[in-house]
Design a protein around this motif. Structure first.
Motif, PDB file in Angstrom:
ATOM      1  N   GLY A  92       0.806  -1.206   0.000  1.00 11.00           N
ATOM      2  CA  GLY A  92       0.000   0.000   0.000  1.00 11.00           C
ATOM      3  C   GLY A  92       0.838   1.254   0.000  1.00 11.00           C
ATOM      4  O   GLY A  92       2.031   1.229   0.307  1.00 11.00           O
ATOM      5  N   GLN A  93       0.224   2.289  -0.357  1.00 11.60           N
ATOM      6  CA  GLN A  93       0.893   3.583  -0.311  1.00 11.60           C
ATOM      7  C   GLN A  93      -0.163   4.634  -0.049  1.00 11.60           C
ATOM      8  O   GLN A  93      -1.247   4.588  -0.604  1.00 11.60           O
ATOM      9  N   LYS A  94       0.159   5.521   0.798  1.00 11.52           N
ATOM     10  CA  LYS A  94      -0.807   6.566   1.131  1.00 11.52           C
ATOM     11  C   LYS A  94      -0.125   7.912   1.155  1.00 11.52           C
ATOM     12  O   LYS A  94       1.021   8.045   1.529  1.00 11.52           O
ATOM     13  N   ALA A  95      -0.870   8.868   0.773  1.00 11.56           N
ATOM     14  CA  ALA A  95      -0.353  10.220   0.890  1.00 11.56           C
ATOM     15  C   ALA A  95      -0.322  10.569   2.374  1.00 11.56           C
ATOM     16  O   ALA A  95      -1.196  10.185   3.134  1.00 11.56           O
TER      17      ALA A  95
ATOM     18  N   ARG B 223       3.601   7.685   1.985  1.00 10.13           N
ATOM     19  CA  ARG B 223       4.126   6.669   2.904  1.00 10.13           C
ATOM     20  C   ARG B 223       3.858   5.316   2.254  1.00 10.13           C
ATOM     21  O   ARG B 223       2.766   5.055   1.776  1.00 10.13           O
ATOM     22  N   SER B 224       4.844   4.500   2.246  1.00  9.27           N
ATOM     23  CA  SER B 224       4.682   3.182   1.637  1.00  9.27           C
ATOM     24  C   SER B 224       4.588   2.116   2.717  1.00  9.27           C
ATOM     25  O   SER B 224       5.269   2.193   3.730  1.00  9.27           O
ATOM     26  N   TYR B 225       3.767   1.145   2.471  1.00  7.52           N
ATOM     27  CA  TYR B 225       3.565   0.073   3.439  1.00  7.52           C
ATOM     28  C   TYR B 225       4.133  -1.226   2.886  1.00  7.52           C
ATOM     29  O   TYR B 225       3.829  -1.624   1.773  1.00  7.52           O
ATOM     30  N   TYR B 226       4.944  -1.847   3.674  1.00  9.27           N
ATOM     31  CA  TYR B 226       5.556  -3.095   3.250  1.00  9.27           C
ATOM     32  C   TYR B 226       5.268  -4.202   4.257  1.00  9.27           C
ATOM     33  O   TYR B 226       5.097  -3.953   5.439  1.00  9.27           O
ATOM     34  N   ARG B 227       5.268  -5.380   3.739  1.00  9.75           N
ATOM     35  CA  ARG B 227       5.025  -6.534   4.584  1.00  9.75           C
ATOM     36  C   ARG B 227       6.101  -7.560   4.246  1.00  9.75           C
ATOM     37  O   ARG B 227       6.497  -7.703   3.104  1.00  9.75           O
ATOM     38  N   CYS B 228       6.540  -8.256   5.242  1.00  6.32           N
ATOM     39  CA  CYS B 228       7.550  -9.289   5.018  1.00  6.32           C
ATOM     40  C   CYS B 228       6.925 -10.392   4.166  1.00  6.32           C
ATOM     41  O   CYS B 228       5.818 -10.846   4.431  1.00  6.32           O
TER      42      CYS B 228
ATOM     43  N   LYS C  25       6.364  -2.864   7.795  1.00  4.58           N
ATOM     44  CA  LYS C  25       7.097  -1.618   7.990  1.00  4.58           C
ATOM     45  C   LYS C  25       6.530  -0.561   7.082  1.00  4.58           C
ATOM     46  O   LYS C  25       5.969  -0.846   6.034  1.00  4.58           O
ATOM     47  N   HIS C  26       6.617   0.654   7.492  1.00  4.50           N
ATOM     48  CA  HIS C  26       6.249   1.741   6.606  1.00  4.50           C
ATOM     49  C   HIS C  26       7.443   2.644   6.415  1.00  4.50           C
ATOM     50  O   HIS C  26       8.254   2.806   7.302  1.00  4.50           O
ATOM     51  N   VAL C  27       7.461   3.186   5.290  1.00  2.71           N
ATOM     52  CA  VAL C  27       8.580   4.040   4.931  1.00  2.71           C
ATOM     53  C   VAL C  27       8.043   5.350   4.377  1.00  2.71           C
ATOM     54  O   VAL C  27       7.195   5.362   3.513  1.00  2.71           O
ATOM     55  N   GLU C  28       8.535   6.386   4.912  1.00  2.00           N
ATOM     56  CA  GLU C  28       8.141   7.681   4.383  1.00  2.00           C
ATOM     57  C   GLU C  28       9.315   8.621   4.430  1.00  2.00           C
ATOM     58  O   GLU C  28      10.285   8.406   5.153  1.00  2.00           O
ATOM     59  N   ARG C  29       9.216   9.624   3.659  1.00  2.00           N
ATOM     60  CA  ARG C  29      10.302  10.583   3.589  1.00  2.00           C
ATOM     61  C   ARG C  29       9.908  11.817   4.375  1.00  2.00           C
ATOM     62  O   ARG C  29       8.775  12.273   4.295  1.00  2.00           O
ATOM     63  N   SER C  30      10.845  12.308   5.075  1.00  2.00           N
ATOM     64  CA  SER C  30      10.565  13.523   5.819  1.00  2.00           C
ATOM     65  C   SER C  30      10.354  14.667   4.856  1.00  2.00           C
ATOM     66  O   SER C  30      11.113  14.858   3.935  1.00  2.00           O
ATOM     67  N   PHE C  31       9.310  15.371   5.088  1.00  2.00           N
ATOM     68  CA  PHE C  31       9.075  16.469   4.153  1.00  2.00           C
ATOM     69  C   PHE C  31       9.927  17.667   4.510  1.00  2.00           C
ATOM     70  O   PHE C  31      10.115  18.579   3.724  1.00  2.00           O
TER      71      PHE C  31
ATOM     72  N   VAL D 128      15.951  12.510   4.311  1.00  2.00           N
ATOM     73  CA  VAL D 128      15.767  11.605   5.440  1.00  2.00           C
ATOM     74  C   VAL D 128      14.568  10.679   5.228  1.00  2.00           C
ATOM     75  O   VAL D 128      13.481  11.117   4.910  1.00  2.00           O
ATOM     76  N   VAL D 129      14.833   9.448   5.386  1.00  4.07           N
ATOM     77  CA  VAL D 129      13.780   8.453   5.249  1.00  4.07           C
ATOM     78  C   VAL D 129      13.398   7.937   6.623  1.00  4.07           C
ATOM     79  O   VAL D 129      14.264   7.600   7.422  1.00  4.07           O
ATOM     80  N   ILE D 130      12.156   7.899   6.869  1.00  6.76           N
ATOM     81  CA  ILE D 130      11.683   7.421   8.159  1.00  6.76           C
ATOM     82  C   ILE D 130      11.105   6.026   7.990  1.00  6.76           C
ATOM     83  O   ILE D 130      10.174   5.822   7.250  1.00  6.76           O
ATOM     84  N   THR D 131      11.675   5.114   8.669  1.00  8.34           N
ATOM     85  CA  THR D 131      11.228   3.732   8.553  1.00  8.34           C
ATOM     86  C   THR D 131      10.660   3.260   9.882  1.00  8.34           C
ATOM     87  O   THR D 131      11.267   3.443  10.917  1.00  8.34           O
ATOM     88  N   THR D 132       9.533   2.699   9.823  1.00 10.61           N
ATOM     89  CA  THR D 132       8.899   2.207  11.041  1.00 10.61           C
ATOM     90  C   THR D 132       8.652   0.709  10.922  1.00 10.61           C
ATOM     91  O   THR D 132       8.007   0.267   9.988  1.00 10.61           O
TER      92      THR D 132
END
Length: 315
Positions: free
Chosen positions: A188-191, A199-204, A213-219, A224-228
DNA sequence: CGCATTTGACCCGCGC
DNA sequence: GCGCGGGTCAAATGCG
């Protein structure tokens, strides 16, 4: 609204229960334990200074004990340098929820403290947590005709959706999806509100592994990439299986204090130096959210790191 | 052909 | 109760 800054926090993926976690000027969202030892950081305004020492300690320890030649980096990311800001949502209920947020100048993200109060004790759930929506079944009308739209899965009332423990960290990188030794599928990906970056959504992709995990870029700082990360791998990293066994720290462990580590040790395993895709990833340690009774398993490095922080969490 | 990504729609929790 | 935003699903599409 009174202040614009607050708006910046609205997209905070960690926001829970109405509480907003602090974010540095990069917009990095952090859960932080209000009772943690880093509160002072949050109140120093331009906190880079206030935080710097801890930050330095952290990285120094990292590289002091880590085989830098392997380009190992915390979390098994393929990074070349390592300034890491990470935060954990251990799901621990912390008393008193006064959050502080900090905005710093420049592009150095700085930790901000806020209350974590992550509602549901996230640890409690097993793999099924966070999956409340999973059991969607096609809606079938009484005559057996499947309706075009998705459907609601039966879910017990009052059964609150539980989340896995999460932790986040920032990585300075040109690529969004950092290689960490596991295989991920984007689902998935969401604004992101107030951010031009999605923000992109990833699954193992490993079967039965529920780590996401989700990955988004700091605006604020697009570099900077923020990974959760959320959840716990129940298998070894493919990279590991390929014979890479360089050990790294598990942020999880730092986060821990949690009943169960959010991540297996595999998580700390470094994969081959794959930073060929242009990560310049310096990772910033932004906010270490250590539970008060931090129980450190035998992760030597980890202990070093932890010990390098101010010791005001001692009982 | 199989797997990964894209993308629009949907569900849920939360604040107002 | 309503609207918003986050998170997820799954069909369509792309790619090796």
């Amino acid at each position: 609204m009174s202040d614009q800054t607050r708006d910046l926090y609205l997209h905070d993926p960690f926001r829970k229960d109405g509480q907003i976690s602090g974010i540095g000027d990069t917009g990095f969202p952090f859960y932080s334990d209000n009772s943690s030892m880093y509160n002072h950081i949050g109140s120093s305004g331009h906190d880079l200074h206030g935080f710097d020492p801890a930050y330095m300690s952290f990285t120094e320890h990292l590289y002091g004990s880590m085989d830098y030649n392997t380009q190992a980096s915390p979390f098994g990311l393929s990074c070349t340098s390592s300034e890491v800001f990470f935060s954990v949502d251990g799901g621990q209920e912390v008393g008193g929820g006064v959050g502080e947020s900090v905005v710093t100048g420049d592009h150095t993200p700085v930790a901000a403290n806020s209350s974590v109060s992550s509602s549901s004790t996230e640890v409690g759930g097993d793999e099924d947590s966070g999956k409340s929506k999973k059991d969607r079944e096609p809606k079938v009308s009484e005559d057996g005709v499947e309706s075009s739209k998705k459907v609601i899965k039966p879910k017990k009332k009052g059964e609150k959706r539980q989340r896995e423990p999460r932790f986040a960290f920032m990585t300075k990188s040109e690529v969004d999806h950092l290689e960490d030794g596991y295989r991920w599928r984007k689902y998935g990906q969401k604004a992101v509100k107030n951010s031009p970056y999605p923000r992109s959504y990833y699954r193992c992709t490993t079967q039965k592994c529920t780590v996401k995990k989700h990955v988004e870029r700091s605006f604020q700082d697009p570099s900077v990439v923020i990974t959760t990360y959320e959840g716990q791998h129940n298998h070894q990293s493919p990279a590991t299986l390929r014979g890479n066994t360089a050990r790294l720290l598990a942020p999880t462990m730092l986060a821990s204090g949690l009943a169960a580590p959010s991540f297996p040790q595999e998580m700390m395993i470094q994969m081959p130096p794959t930073n060929t895709q242009g990560h310049t990833s310096s990772m910033y340690q932004q906010n270490l959210n250590l539970p008060q009774q931090l129980q450190l398993p035998d992760y030597g490095l980890l202990q070093d790191i932890v010990h390098s922080f101010p010791h005001n969490q001692q009982p």
